[in-house]
Design an enzyme around this catalytic site. Sequence first.
Site: not given
Ligand code: IMP
Length: 429
Positions: A13, A16, A40-41, A223
């Site tokens: 977040d 990007k 999420g962009h 991420q």
């Molecule tokens: P997963 O990717 O859904 O398996 O989540 C694993 C961890 O990554 C969790 O702490 C999520 O909140 C975090 N996470 C996954 N995608 C994002 C993102 O785009 N931004 C911030 N945190 C993320």
Amino acid sequence: MAGIVLVGAQWGDEGKGKITDLIADDFDYVVRFQGGNNAGHTVIHAGRTLKLHLIPSGIMYPHITPIIGNGVVIDPKVLLEEMDELREQGLSTHRLLISCNAHLIMPYHRDLDGASERRLGKLEIGTTRRGIGPAYMDKASRMGLRVQDLTDEHIFRKKLDAALSEKNDILSKVYGLPTYTVDQIAEEYLAYAERIKPYIAETSTLINRALAASQWVLFEGAQGTLLDIDHGTYPFVTSSSPTAGGACTGTGVGPKKIDRVLGIAKAYITRVGSGPFPTELHDETGRHLIDVGNEYGTTTGRERRAGWYDGVIVRYAVHVNGLTDLIITKLDVLSQLETIKVCVAYEHEGHRYNELPCHQSTFHHARPIYEELPGWRSDITQCKTFEELPAAARDYVSFIEDLAEVPVAMIAVGPSREQTIMRRWKGRV
Ligand code: IMP
């Protein structure tokens, strides 16, 4: 040749999407290399706010070929919904290409993501529950279905049958959840296949040819570094490689094809989900950062945890990714603060840690050592050059730069693309 990787230098977040949007004009290809619709962009373009989860933000530009690389996990339902939404907004999706080797998120992956989180209870990871982890688990255990399997019904059903013989047992016996039949999933997915087939390609060859022809390719990470399966705060991480190395494995290009690695970091820091966070603020300053920074997840809407800028983490990101440039976003969010703290090291049981401690428990209990800098207490959202920033804001950026040991190439001072100070980005000349 210009292969440029853009990654998050914190816990995701970092903004990007905005930076990709800003530099996209220079590129011929924008390629996503990992993750799925957990990302999420938010892209603000031509006055429109678009939230993209899976499709690279390059889709907004008619001269760019957006590619979903082999390292991404694709939920076909989400992909098609996103394509429909883009078309409704008048944006064409016909240039999109999807790697034949990307893995598919199946309905049971979503079920298992939710079920395992519920089972973990207080120890939950805080995943997005989109099935990301279980899809990568199946990839690693060689039980995954890939995009190319959508093109052959016989193979699709055969692989699905093999996967379901295990998944149904886990769903019913371990978690007490309903099971699936092959017909049920095949009917749904083969209908998606009809729409997805025209976009499937062997994208690695294409990207390598483009680089050899001196075209510009942006490898767009999702991420952030600290969520990397290898280099992040395991187990509170995602299941892919959001670091720069992931750009190679997730698209099929060699490391020598990468010319520059841009790391994006907010002027403070946030994280979503569980896990250690040394500079987290539970006070009114934390609230201020969340409110002024509008820190709510693009994908899940969850409120993000917020804290002071952590220089140790960003320096770690510089090393792990081989960053050549740092880009600071949301500097304006700090504008009203009287003083601003920056974490320069950690302390635990009498020891000072200038770098990320090796052991997870140390990191969990680490207390930040701060340097306190004066705030600038003025509106910076209209500043167009570094020199126009108030002296205290310039000092803040220089402090961050010294800590990171890489130059700050851009500074975002507001949400729109115009509100970005270009310090060291010449782009394509
Ligand atoms: P997963 O990717 O859904 O398996 O989540 C694993 C961890 O990554 C969790 O702490 C999520 O909140 C975090 N996470 C996954 N995608 C994002 C993102 O785009 N931004 C911030 N945190 C993320």
